[in-house]
Design an enzyme around this catalytic site. Structure first.
Site, PDB file in Angstrom:
ATOM      1  N   TYR A 123       0.848  -1.197   0.000  1.00 18.75           N
ATOM      2  CA  TYR A 123       0.000   0.000   0.000  1.00 18.75           C
ATOM      3  C   TYR A 123       0.882   1.245   0.000  1.00 18.75           C
ATOM      4  O   TYR A 123       0.538   2.253  -0.609  1.00 18.75           O
ATOM      5  CB  TYR A 123      -0.918  -0.011   1.214  1.00 18.75           C
ATOM      6  CG  TYR A 123      -1.910  -1.145   1.182  1.00 18.75           C
ATOM      7  CD1 TYR A 123      -3.126  -1.001   0.514  1.00 18.75           C
ATOM      8  CD2 TYR A 123      -1.634  -2.367   1.793  1.00 18.75           C
ATOM      9  CE1 TYR A 123      -4.039  -2.045   0.463  1.00 18.75           C
ATOM     10  CE2 TYR A 123      -2.542  -3.410   1.751  1.00 18.75           C
ATOM     11  CZ  TYR A 123      -3.742  -3.255   1.083  1.00 18.75           C
ATOM     12  OH  TYR A 123      -4.636  -4.289   1.024  1.00 18.75           O
ATOM     13  N   ASN A 135     -12.667  -1.453  -4.646  1.00 21.14           N
ATOM     14  CA  ASN A 135     -12.540  -1.844  -6.041  1.00 21.14           C
ATOM     15  C   ASN A 135     -13.658  -2.789  -6.457  1.00 21.14           C
ATOM     16  O   ASN A 135     -13.754  -3.901  -5.964  1.00 21.14           O
ATOM     17  CB  ASN A 135     -11.180  -2.536  -6.235  1.00 21.14           C
ATOM     18  CG  ASN A 135     -11.135  -3.294  -7.533  1.00 21.14           C
ATOM     19  OD1 ASN A 135     -11.655  -2.820  -8.526  1.00 21.14           O
ATOM     20  ND2 ASN A 135     -10.526  -4.456  -7.528  1.00 21.14           N
ATOM     21  N   CYS A 140      -6.420  -6.534  -7.202  1.00 21.72           N
ATOM     22  CA  CYS A 140      -6.280  -5.890  -5.897  1.00 21.72           C
ATOM     23  C   CYS A 140      -5.716  -6.882  -4.882  1.00 21.72           C
ATOM     24  O   CYS A 140      -5.263  -6.495  -3.816  1.00 21.72           O
ATOM     25  CB  CYS A 140      -7.628  -5.370  -5.437  1.00 21.72           C
ATOM     26  SG  CYS A 140      -8.941  -6.574  -5.524  1.00 21.72           S
ATOM     27  N   HIS A 141      -5.733  -8.158  -5.225  1.00 24.02           N
ATOM     28  CA  HIS A 141      -5.217  -9.171  -4.300  1.00 24.02           C
ATOM     29  C   HIS A 141      -3.697  -9.181  -4.272  1.00 24.02           C
ATOM     30  O   HIS A 141      -3.094  -9.843  -3.445  1.00 24.02           O
ATOM     31  CB  HIS A 141      -5.754 -10.543  -4.691  1.00 24.02           C
ATOM     32  CG  HIS A 141      -5.404 -10.956  -6.073  1.00 24.02           C
ATOM     33  ND1 HIS A 141      -6.110 -10.539  -7.188  1.00 24.02           N
ATOM     34  CD2 HIS A 141      -4.398 -11.721  -6.533  1.00 24.02           C
ATOM     35  CE1 HIS A 141      -5.546 -11.059  -8.259  1.00 24.02           C
ATOM     36  NE2 HIS A 141      -4.502 -11.775  -7.904  1.00 24.02           N
ATOM     37  N   GLU A 191      -0.770 -17.788  -8.592  1.00 24.05           N
ATOM     38  CA  GLU A 191       0.136 -17.003  -9.438  1.00 24.05           C
ATOM     39  C   GLU A 191       1.596 -17.274  -9.104  1.00 24.05           C
ATOM     40  O   GLU A 191       2.494 -16.639  -9.637  1.00 24.05           O
ATOM     41  CB  GLU A 191      -0.183 -15.514  -9.262  1.00 24.05           C
ATOM     42  CG  GLU A 191      -1.612 -15.197  -9.710  1.00 24.05           C
ATOM     43  CD  GLU A 191      -1.918 -13.712  -9.598  1.00 24.05           C
ATOM     44  OE1 GLU A 191      -1.071 -12.977  -9.078  1.00 24.05           O
ATOM     45  OE2 GLU A 191      -2.987 -13.317 -10.057  1.00 24.05           O
TER      46      GLU A 191
END
Length: 113
Positions: A24, A46, A54-55, A83
């Site tokens: 952030y 979002n 956003c994750h 991922e």
DNA sequence: AGCGTGACGAACT
DNA sequence: TAGTTCGCCACGC
């Protein structure tokens, strides 16, 4: 309806490559503000998740932070794991090396300015 | 218009 | 080393 600030945050999220995460704080810096609180609030609102990654935004200490979609934090961890980002005890494994910095060129530019 | 809240961060104890 | 406190700015009431 979203504000200009929010849209700017979401747009920045799209810049985060798969398998990488950002904080952030880094996001706030990129946006030119010190209000990491405001950035966090914006990310949480979002409406395009998980289309907008956003994750991939985690806390500065490598912890997961929070997540509003799906099963909450569990879903966030699952998405990251898919991922290639491993999470151990709520913390990113190899966080420092997976941390993405906005504007950081991974490929050498074609020809200087 | 002002006040409280919040997907955070860094400093302090 | 871990828990607590203050600061930060955008947004809703």
């Amino acid at each position: 309806m979203a504000t200009e600030f929010q849209r700017r945050v979401w747009e920045a999220l799209r810049l985060i490559p798969e398998g990488r995460v950002t904080s952030y704080g880094a996001l706030a810096e990129y946006l030119g503000t010190r209000a990491v609180r405001a950035v966090g609030t914006a990310v949480g609102k979002n409406p395009y998740a998980p289309e907008v990654p956003c994750h991939r935004v985690v806390r500065a200490d490598g912890r997961i932070g929070r997540y509003s979609g799906g099963e909450g934090v569990a879903t966030k961890i699952a998405l990251l794991k898919k991922e290639g980002v491993e999470v151990r005890d709520g913390k990113i494994v190899g966080f420092a090396s997976k941390l993405y910095r906005f504007g950081d060129q991974q490929c050498t530019r074609p020809s200087g300015s």
